[in-house]
Write an enzyme that holds these catalytic residues in place. Structure first.
Site, PDB file in Angstrom:
ATOM      1  N   GLN A   1       5.019   8.863   7.709  1.00 36.12           N
ATOM      2  CA  GLN A   1       4.078   9.773   7.060  1.00 36.12           C
ATOM      3  C   GLN A   1       4.516  11.225   7.238  1.00 36.12           C
ATOM      4  O   GLN A   1       4.468  12.015   6.296  1.00 36.12           O
ATOM      5  CB  GLN A   1       2.673   9.565   7.612  1.00 36.12           C
ATOM      6  CG  GLN A   1       2.048   8.240   7.205  1.00 36.12           C
ATOM      7  CD  GLN A   1       0.627   8.079   7.723  1.00 36.12           C
ATOM      8  OE1 GLN A   1       0.090   8.960   8.390  1.00 36.12           O
ATOM      9  NE2 GLN A   1       0.026   6.946   7.418  1.00 36.12           N
TER      10      GLN A   1
ATOM     11  N   LYS B   1       0.821  -1.207   0.000  1.00 39.27           N
ATOM     12  CA  LYS B   1       0.000   0.000   0.000  1.00 39.27           C
ATOM     13  C   LYS B   1       0.859   1.262   0.000  1.00 39.27           C
ATOM     14  O   LYS B   1       0.582   2.222  -0.727  1.00 39.27           O
ATOM     15  CB  LYS B   1      -0.952  -0.005   1.204  1.00 39.27           C
ATOM     16  CG  LYS B   1      -1.921   1.176   1.207  1.00 39.27           C
ATOM     17  CD  LYS B   1      -3.058   0.989   2.187  1.00 39.27           C
ATOM     18  CE  LYS B   1      -2.601   1.044   3.620  1.00 39.27           C
ATOM     19  NZ  LYS B   1      -3.731   1.240   4.558  1.00 39.27           N
ATOM     20  N   SER B   2       1.911   1.282   0.813  1.00 42.85           N
ATOM     21  CA  SER B   2       2.764   2.465   0.893  1.00 42.85           C
ATOM     22  C   SER B   2       3.393   2.787  -0.457  1.00 42.85           C
ATOM     23  O   SER B   2       3.429   3.954  -0.890  1.00 42.85           O
ATOM     24  CB  SER B   2       3.867   2.246   1.931  1.00 42.85           C
ATOM     25  OG  SER B   2       3.334   2.094   3.222  1.00 42.85           O
TER      26      SER B   2
ATOM     27  N   ARG C   1      -5.518   1.355  18.515  1.00 44.47           N
ATOM     28  CA  ARG C   1      -5.263  -0.066  18.327  1.00 44.47           C
ATOM     29  C   ARG C   1      -4.840  -0.777  19.612  1.00 44.47           C
ATOM     30  O   ARG C   1      -5.013  -1.991  19.735  1.00 44.47           O
ATOM     31  CB  ARG C   1      -4.223  -0.267  17.216  1.00 44.47           C
ATOM     32  CG  ARG C   1      -4.819  -0.010  15.832  1.00 44.47           C
ATOM     33  CD  ARG C   1      -3.810  -0.155  14.707  1.00 44.47           C
ATOM     34  NE  ARG C   1      -4.491  -0.069  13.414  1.00 44.47           N
ATOM     35  CZ  ARG C   1      -3.881   0.131  12.256  1.00 44.47           C
ATOM     36  NH1 ARG C   1      -2.566   0.276  12.227  1.00 44.47           N
ATOM     37  NH2 ARG C   1      -4.580   0.190  11.135  1.00 44.47           N
TER      38      ARG C   1
ATOM     39  N   LYS D   1      -3.975   5.585  15.318  1.00 41.30           N
ATOM     40  CA  LYS D   1      -4.124   5.005  13.985  1.00 41.30           C
ATOM     41  C   LYS D   1      -5.609   5.059  13.599  1.00 41.30           C
ATOM     42  O   LYS D   1      -6.367   5.876  14.131  1.00 41.30           O
ATOM     43  CB  LYS D   1      -3.578   3.574  13.986  1.00 41.30           C
ATOM     44  CG  LYS D   1      -2.063   3.505  14.122  1.00 41.30           C
ATOM     45  CD  LYS D   1      -1.386   3.969  12.846  1.00 41.30           C
ATOM     46  CE  LYS D   1       0.101   3.741  12.856  1.00 41.30           C
ATOM     47  NZ  LYS D   1       0.744   4.114  11.581  1.00 41.30           N
TER      48      LYS D   1
ATOM     49  N   ARG E   1      -7.079  -3.509   9.964  1.00 44.32           N
ATOM     50  CA  ARG E   1      -6.080  -4.414  10.549  1.00 44.32           C
ATOM     51  C   ARG E   1      -6.616  -5.117  11.793  1.00 44.32           C
ATOM     52  O   ARG E   1      -6.257  -6.271  12.072  1.00 44.32           O
ATOM     53  CB  ARG E   1      -4.794  -3.654  10.850  1.00 44.32           C
ATOM     54  CG  ARG E   1      -4.177  -3.026   9.607  1.00 44.32           C
ATOM     55  CD  ARG E   1      -2.713  -2.710   9.775  1.00 44.32           C
ATOM     56  NE  ARG E   1      -2.241  -1.868   8.676  1.00 44.32           N
ATOM     57  CZ  ARG E   1      -1.942  -2.302   7.462  1.00 44.32           C
ATOM     58  NH1 ARG E   1      -2.062  -3.585   7.172  1.00 44.32           N
ATOM     59  NH2 ARG E   1      -1.529  -1.467   6.532  1.00 44.32           N
TER      60      ARG E   1
ATOM     61  N   GLY F   1      -5.233   7.777   5.851  1.00 40.14           N
ATOM     62  CA  GLY F   1      -4.389   8.746   6.540  1.00 40.14           C
ATOM     63  C   GLY F   1      -3.125   9.052   5.757  1.00 40.14           C
ATOM     64  O   GLY F   1      -2.637  10.195   5.760  1.00 40.14           O
TER      65      GLY F   1
ATOM     66  N   ASP G   1       2.563  -1.025  12.046  1.00 41.84           N
ATOM     67  CA  ASP G   1       1.259  -1.391  11.491  1.00 41.84           C
ATOM     68  C   ASP G   1       0.894  -2.852  11.741  1.00 41.84           C
ATOM     69  O   ASP G   1      -0.262  -3.246  11.554  1.00 41.84           O
ATOM     70  CB  ASP G   1       1.228  -1.128   9.979  1.00 41.84           C
ATOM     71  CG  ASP G   1       1.035   0.344   9.651  1.00 41.84           C
ATOM     72  OD1 ASP G   1       0.519   1.077  10.515  1.00 41.84           O
ATOM     73  OD2 ASP G   1       1.417   0.749   8.544  1.00 41.84           O
TER      74      ASP G   1
END
Length: 730
Positions: A465, A316-317, A642, A638, A683, A389, A611
């Site tokens: 990020q 994804k990144s 989490r 997140k 997740r 995000g 993550d």
């Protein structure tokens, strides 16, 4: 709930309310009121057992009723209010079901002098192709939205009663101001009905109408379905809301005029851009609509194992960054392995909205026609980023130096996540970003083209990020921009900038960039996502008789903390066929069942596995002994908190999991069954699904719709590999 419900106006909506109320035991008896000319309809409603009684006398119809719902056309409501005034009871709940609200509130004020506190204006967003009580359906409101537009005078007790009633029929409740409601519905409902009526009227009057309708395709039927609606009802609605509808008709006429000009002048590219923007805007609407209406539940039976060979979706990144840098590059960039999840697609559509021509994705292949560092165009409306995000934080940096302003919005989860961590350092560079008082979205970014100044920033918390956001802003800043990390974080931005031939300086934990240079298009092969792979690494480790090979996984050293941690716990993990593809290290990973043991997780691995901790908590719950995590406070901000959400869920499943301010202490043992809530965090949902491999009973996971943000096809793929999982809409 109510002893007696009275419906004034028993047509499709009124009849469906009656049927739904009866089917869901929300009332004991149902009466109806109508005029003499409505007698046939009232008799039909009685014969169909939609109602228990009716009367042409209003006082008799509402006698002893504790809930009265006015479901007449909106044009008839002023007269109804005048009749009701003489019999109005302050202890009865009154509601309407009209499609406009301004005229309803105005009529109430005229009759009563003030808005009665026991009147709750309501609008069920539901309908059917046929009208009349014969078309009434008990399930018409199931899963549909009902909009309340209460006034300041509306009593909260009656709002609560109305909420219970509509929720009891399966509806979702939203709240809007009266003016906002009428403006929004004019655009999304009233104008489309007018267009459908007008188009069918136009074609129906043509001489060749027989052939037009004979050869019309399914699209014409779908588009014009709403022209089958009751003309009387829609006459009332349009007249009641003409102050909002008329300007929209003028704007649409102008838009059609522009399209006519493009056709006449053979402006093919301009027409393509218009169609492309419309398609993408509709997709954004669908994304938002699905986020509001879908509720996905996973049910996972205990046991099973994971065996076989699989390639999980793309990273994804890297998918995010391929779109961003490909759009800013000179030339055409080709991407393979692109993750077709909601988050990455949000980034793709954002750049399409800023004038970048992007083809795909088709089977993970995307073609990006870059516009250069200064080629982005102002979006025509706020950019909706769903749950992503990464998209929002990185775009803040990229947009800060543009020549235009932009607004970034997201879903409920994203709108609650902290953005000051990027706003504050960007402000030091000269960026102007407006947020809510809490530092959350929506964000308004005032483009400061040519005015940004490079800075050196020591990050207080390790965050890829934040680092990437500042590096992207540095592409538009005077001088050098450098960022120092307290601990290593994923370096995909730095690697990809170099891959696009832009100079990047790195020395220890410091990375530096400047405006000097340009981005040159390249080809990108996206490896499988290590974060998505992590669920299978844990699942195959904890489930007996598992032997699984995961193909072409990215093993960037800033991302492999999950492998390091699992190996410390005793996991049987092998890296095979290691190679470098497009500047990123990849490997095939084989994982087999192993007896895990609890550990104190080294803090140097925390940022490298941030993550992956939700599923690592599941591994810890299956390990022998105690696992302790510290230094992971970042997990609390997140997609959900989490730390707390996982602790709550594990405790429901019988695991001794105690949350701390910056981590968790988990005593390994057995996992039971139960119902847990993922709080919209993809997740969390996938982690609890893997927990079922070692559970003694069924695990039900609620609120799983956001799994598609990172792992489309998760349920079908895991089922093929041996997880006993099913999915359904809740």
């Amino acid at each position: 709930m109510f002893k007696k419900l009275c419906i004034i106006g028993v047509g499709l909506i009124g009849g469906s309310i009656a049927r739904a109320a009866r089917a869901n035991d929300l009332c004991t008896t149902i009466s109806a009121y109508g005029r003499a000319q409505d007698l046939d309809n009232l008799q039909q409603a009685l014969a169909l057992k939609v109602i228990d009684s009716y009367s042409l006398n209003l006082e008799q119809a509402i006698s002893d009723a504790d809930c009265v719902i006015i479901a007449t056309p909106v044009g008839a409501m002023p007269a109804i209010f005048k009749q009701l005034q003489a019999y109005w009871s302050d202890s009865v709940l009154y509601m309407d079901a009209g499609s406009t609200k301004g005229n309803v509130i105005a009529a109430l004020s005229q009759v009563f002098g003030d808005i009665p506190g026991n009147f709750v204006p309501a609008h069920p967003i539901a309908g059917a192709e046929n009208s009349g009580v014969g078309a009434a359906l008990a399930e018409l409101f199931q899963g549909k939205r009902v909009i309340f537009t209460p006034c300041v005078q509306t009593d909260k007790h009656f709002i609560k009663q109305a909420t219970y009633f509509w929720q009891g029929m399966g509806s979702h409740i939203s709240y809007m101001q009266v003016e906002q409601h009428d403006a929004v519905l004019a655009a999304t409902s009233h104008l489309p009905h007018i267009i459908a009526f007008a188009l069918v009227d136009l074609l129906g009057r043509k001489d060749e109408q027989g052939d037009i309708f004979k050869y019309a395709a399914g699209g014409f039927k779908d588009f014009t379905r709403i022209a089958s609606s009751d003309p009387t009802m829609w006459l009332d609605i349009c007249m009641a809301n003409k102050q909002h509808i008329t300007p929209l008709i003028e704007q649409l006429s102008s838009e059609l005029g522009d399209i006519k000009r493009m056709l006449q002048d053979n402006q093919a590219q301009e027409l393509h851009d218009t169609f492309s923007y419309a398609r993408n805007a509709r997709q954004r609407f669908l994304d938002q609509h699905n986020n509001m209406t879908q509720s996905i539940i996973f049910t996972v039976q205990p046991g099973g194992h994971l065996q076989g060979e699989v390639r999980v979706p793309g990273d994804k990144s890297i998918s995010h960054r391929s779109i961003m840098l490909g759009s800013l590059a000179e030339g055409t960039t080709h991407v393979t392995g692109f993750l077709e999840g909601d988050d990455a697609l949000a980034t793709l559509r954002a750049f399409q909205a800023m004038g970048v021509q992007i083809e795909g994705p088709v089977d993970g292949q995307v073609t990006i026609h870059g516009v250069g560092l200064d080629g982005l165009q102002a979006p025509k409306e706020p950019i909706y980023l769903g749950n992503s995000g990464t998209s929002m934080r990185l775009l803040c940096g990229l947009l800060a130096g543009q020549k235009f302003d932009a607004v970034l919005t997201g879903d409920k989860s994203l709108s609650g996540r902290p953005m000051r961590r990027v706003i504050d350092p960007l402000s030091k560079m000269g960026a102007v970003i407006e947020s809510t008082d809490n530092g959350t979205a929506p964000l308004t970014i005032r483009g400061q083209s040519g005015a940004l100044q490079g800075i050196h920033y020591d990050m207080p918390i390790a965050s890829a990020q934040v680092k990437s956001c500042l590096l992207l802003a540095g592409l538009y800043a005077q001088g050098k921009t450098s960022v120092t990390e307290p601990a290593p974080t994923r370096d995909h931005t730095e690697r990809m900038l170099s891959g696009f031939s832009h100079p990047v300086e790195q020395e220890g934990n410091q990375v530096t960039i400047s405006r000097q240079g340009q981005l040159k298009a390249t080809n990108i092969e996206v490896p499988s996502d290590i974060s998505s792979t992590a669920f299978f690494l844990v699942g195959a480790s904890i489930a007996a008789n598992s032997d699984l090979t995961l193909k072409h996984v990215g093993i960037n050293p800033t991302r492999t903390g999950v492998i390091n941690i699992l190996q410390l716990m005793g996991a049987n993990i092998e890296l095979l066929n290691q190679r470098t593809v497009g500047g990123e290290p990849v490997a095939d990973i084989r994982v087999r069942s192993a007896a895990l043991k609890g550990i104190a997780i080294p803090e140097e691995f925390v940022a490298l596995a941030i993550d992956e901790f939700p599923v690592l908590f599941v591994a810890a719950a299956c390990a022998e002994g105690t696992t302790v995590l510290t230094g992971a406070k970042e997990l609390r901000v997140k997609e959900s908190d989490r730390i707390q959400v996982m602790a709550d869920g594990l405790q429901i499943l019988g695991v001794d999991a105690q949350s701390t301010e910056d981590g968790m202490v988990i005593q390994g043992g057995t996992i039971g069954g139960g119902t847990v809530v993922s709080h919209g965090d993809h997740r969390i949902a996938m982690s609890f699904a893997m927990a079922a491999l070692r559970a003694s009973d069924t695990i039900v996971i609620q609120d799983c719709e956001n799994v598609n943000t990172s792992f489309p096809g998760f349920v079908s793929l895991t089922a093929q590999l041996g997880l006993n999982i099913s999915s359904e809409e809740g």
